[in-house]
Motif scaffolding. Structure first.
Motif, PDB file in Angstrom:
ATOM      1  N   ARG A   1       2.917  11.693  -5.241  1.00  0.00           N
ATOM      2  CA  ARG A   1       3.719  10.780  -5.474  1.00  0.00           C
ATOM      3  C   ARG A   1       3.384   9.453  -4.292  1.00  0.00           C
TER       4      ARG A   1
ATOM      5  N   GLY B   1       0.794   8.911  -2.828  1.00  0.00           N
ATOM      6  CA  GLY B   1      -0.629   8.428  -2.923  1.00  0.00           C
ATOM      7  C   GLY B   1      -1.554   8.877  -1.744  1.00  0.00           C
ATOM      8  N   ASP B   2      -1.118   8.762  -0.567  1.00  0.00           N
ATOM      9  CA  ASP B   2      -1.983   9.022   0.508  1.00  0.00           C
ATOM     10  C   ASP B   2      -2.059  10.824   0.606  1.00  0.00           C
TER      11      ASP B   2
ATOM     12  N   GLN C   1      -2.516  11.368  -8.339  1.00  0.00           N
ATOM     13  CA  GLN C   1      -2.437  11.010  -6.824  1.00  0.00           C
ATOM     14  C   GLN C   1      -3.025   9.729  -6.508  1.00  0.00           C
TER      15      GLN C   1
ATOM     16  N   ASN D   1      -4.148   7.328  -8.754  1.00  0.00           N
ATOM     17  CA  ASN D   1      -3.436   6.632  -9.278  1.00  0.00           C
ATOM     18  C   ASN D   1      -2.026   5.716  -8.755  1.00  0.00           C
ATOM     19  N   ALA D   2      -1.391   6.830  -8.065  1.00  0.00           N
ATOM     20  CA  ALA D   2      -0.235   6.465  -7.235  1.00  0.00           C
ATOM     21  C   ALA D   2      -0.523   5.514  -6.181  1.00  0.00           C
ATOM     22  N   ARG D   3      -1.786   6.129  -5.272  1.00  0.00           N
ATOM     23  CA  ARG D   3      -2.047   5.300  -4.333  1.00  0.00           C
ATOM     24  C   ARG D   3      -2.570   3.873  -4.749  1.00  0.00           C
ATOM     25  N   ARG D   4      -3.394   3.721  -5.755  1.00  0.00           N
ATOM     26  CA  ARG D   4      -3.980   2.315  -6.242  1.00  0.00           C
ATOM     27  C   ARG D   4      -2.923   1.677  -6.670  1.00  0.00           C
TER      28      ARG D   4
ATOM     29  N   GLY E   1       0.146   2.130  -6.909  1.00  0.00           N
ATOM     30  CA  GLY E   1       1.397   1.924  -6.022  1.00  0.00           C
ATOM     31  C   GLY E   1       1.020   0.809  -4.734  1.00  0.00           C
TER      32      GLY E   1
ATOM     33  N   ARG F   1       5.544   4.482   0.223  1.00  0.00           N
ATOM     34  CA  ARG F   1       4.043   4.610   0.019  1.00  0.00           C
ATOM     35  C   ARG F   1       3.683   5.088  -1.480  1.00  0.00           C
ATOM     36  N   GLY F   2       2.541   4.727  -2.053  1.00  0.00           N
ATOM     37  CA  GLY F   2       2.423   4.861  -3.503  1.00  0.00           C
ATOM     38  C   GLY F   2       3.417   4.638  -4.292  1.00  0.00           C
TER      39      GLY F   2
ATOM     40  N   MET G   1       3.640   8.381 -12.773  1.00  0.00           N
ATOM     41  CA  MET G   1       2.634   8.243 -12.060  1.00  0.00           C
ATOM     42  C   MET G   1       1.435   7.897 -12.994  1.00  0.00           C
TER      43      MET G   1
END
Length: 451
Positions: free
Chosen positions: A264, A266-267, A340, A342-345, A347, A370-371, A420
């Motif tokens: 969640r 992202g990183d 994960q 997708n959550a990084r991008r 988010g 984060r994310g 997510m």
């Protein structure tokens, strides 16, 4: 209807149908909180949207408290649940279950903990309770270190390690809990320090606390990102620095991943990996998102720790065939579709958008996260925490067709944690709706004319 509101969104909240709120109050505890002045009955959902009993649609930015991790009515999960329910609903841990073994194998491998063992529960509360049982039994001590502003559940033992007074209804405890600094980066006595100096100060505080014990502390339990506490987090590396103090003393590190796990942020796949310098934790707890709405929780621990119990112990409902089928299908979907990433991008884009919104609104003190785990801390005209602003924004967002959560030490932080699979279009839509909700709250608390 405001520009940007989803088609069919509520123009004004309606009371719960057929007096359902009154019926709820007549049979449920007074302390069982409901969101909104006119509580919402959610009847169904699809993707990132839910509908209420009046047919109004809402963009869901809270996911049932970070539990609908992938999407509402995800076909892969609903099919797995239906297929398994058509075969058998329940057996218990006294019998072998293929789905439970397969899910445990995957979680053990993903956890990063060597020689890992997995025990399934029905909730995050129960998972943390089990982790405390393991740690205190393994160490033969009831002393536990916890973080200020923390939340770990509502059982008697997990309340005993909860550092957020609003969620701690009793001072009675089976544990001796020692609270240390570090969970909140931008408030408290060390907030003015650089990240490196902040970590040094928190480590010094930890060492000072340990100097006042008899040296047999069982464990440190910590959320990498504090959930109920308002999505606050320390600088990366804090818990690695703590581990360098704890490990030589044999003190276990329990990472509470109930809200931060499964990518969640992202990183990282797990929140502890932002503090990975000294290796993986001894114990990891999880829940919420893995079941995508089904009741799944659990504990991962080194075999030496997990196997320390000498009395009989089973779980009637932990690891049930239906919830394990759901968890396995949900985890498979999450990994195969790189949620994960997708959550990084998405988010990252959402955080940037919300920070741009906040720049023009004094009611927002900070946007952090984060994310797809984002907190917006709200304040009044004098800069002090404003739970009123959070409540007003929550109501306004609902009127506009957006669902968010709230929390924080003072109840003044909006909690934003969509499923997510959130798309860029939905992130932009949600940010626009939240901006309007914040403007309404700003106007209400300041009495100034809106720009």
């Amino acid at each position: 209807m405001s520009a940007g509101a989803p088609e069919g969104a509520a123009s004004a909240p309606a009371p719960a149908p057929s007096g359902l709120r009154d019926r709820h109050r007549a049979v449920m505890p007074e302390w069982l909180a409901l969101y909104y002045r006119d509580p919402l009955e959610i009847t169904h959902g699809e993707g990132r949207h839910v509908w209420d009993a009046e047919g109004r649609r809402y963009l869901d930015f809270f996911g049932g408290i970070l539990t609908t991790m992938t999407a509402h009515a995800l076909p892969e999960v609903t099919k797995a649940v239906g297929d398994q329910a058509g075969r058998i609903l329940h057996t218990s841990t006294l019998y072998l279950d293929r789905h439970m073994v397969e899910l445990a194998e995957r979680i053990a491998a993903l956890s990063g903990i060597p020689d890992a063992r997995v025990f399934f529960t029905t909730s995050g509360t129960e998972a943390n309770d089990a982790a405390l049982l393991l740690a205190t039994t393994h160490r033969r001590s009831n002393q536990v270190l916890a973080m200020r502003n923390s939340y770990h559940g509502r059982s008697f033992a997990s309340i005993a390690i909860t550092g957020n007074a609003d969620w701690s209804p009793t001072s009675l405890s089976p544990l001796q809990t020692l609270y240390v600094h570090g969970g909140i980066r931008t408030r408290g006595p060390f907030a003015h320090l650089s990240d490196a100096r902040f970590i040094e100060a928190c480590v010094a505080d930890l060492e000072d606390v340990l100097a006042q014990t008899h040296g047999n502390v069982a464990a440190l339990i910590a959320e990498p990102v504090q959930g109920v506490g308002g999505f606050t987090a320390p600088p990366d590396g804090l818990y690695a620095a703590f581990r360098e103090v704890l490990a030589p003393r044999g003190i276990l590190w329990i990472t509470d991943e109930v809200q931060t796990g499964w990518g969640r942020t992202g990183d990282h796949f797990w929140g502890w990996q932002a503090h990975a310098r000294s290796g993986p934790p001894d114990v990891l707890t999880f829940a919420k998102g893995i079941g995508n709405g089904m009741s799944v929780g659990g504990v991962v621990a080194r075999a030496e720790v997990m196997n320390c119990l000498e009395a009989n112990s089973i779980s009637t409902f932990g690891g049930s065939p239906v919830t394990m089928a759901a968890g396995l299908a949900n985890l498979t979907y999450l990994l195969e579709h790189d949620l994960q990433g997708n959550a990084r991008r998405v988010g990252g884009l959402l955080i940037e958008r919300l920070r741009a919104v906040a720049a023009g609104l004094p009611v927002v003190r900070e946007v952090r996260g984060r994310g797809l785990m984002i907190g917006m801390e709200l304040v009044g005209d004098d800069g002090s925490p404003s739970p009123e602003a959070a409540a007003l924004t929550l109501e306004a967002a609902r009127e506009l067709g957006l669902l968010v959560g709230k929390g924080g030490r003072d109840g003044n932080t909006l909690r934003i944690a969509p499923p997510m699979t959130l798309t860029i279009t939905e992130a932009e839509e949600g940010a626009a709706l939240l901006e309007e909700a914040l403007r309404r709250a700003q106007h209400a608390i300041s009495g100034k004319e809106r720009p």
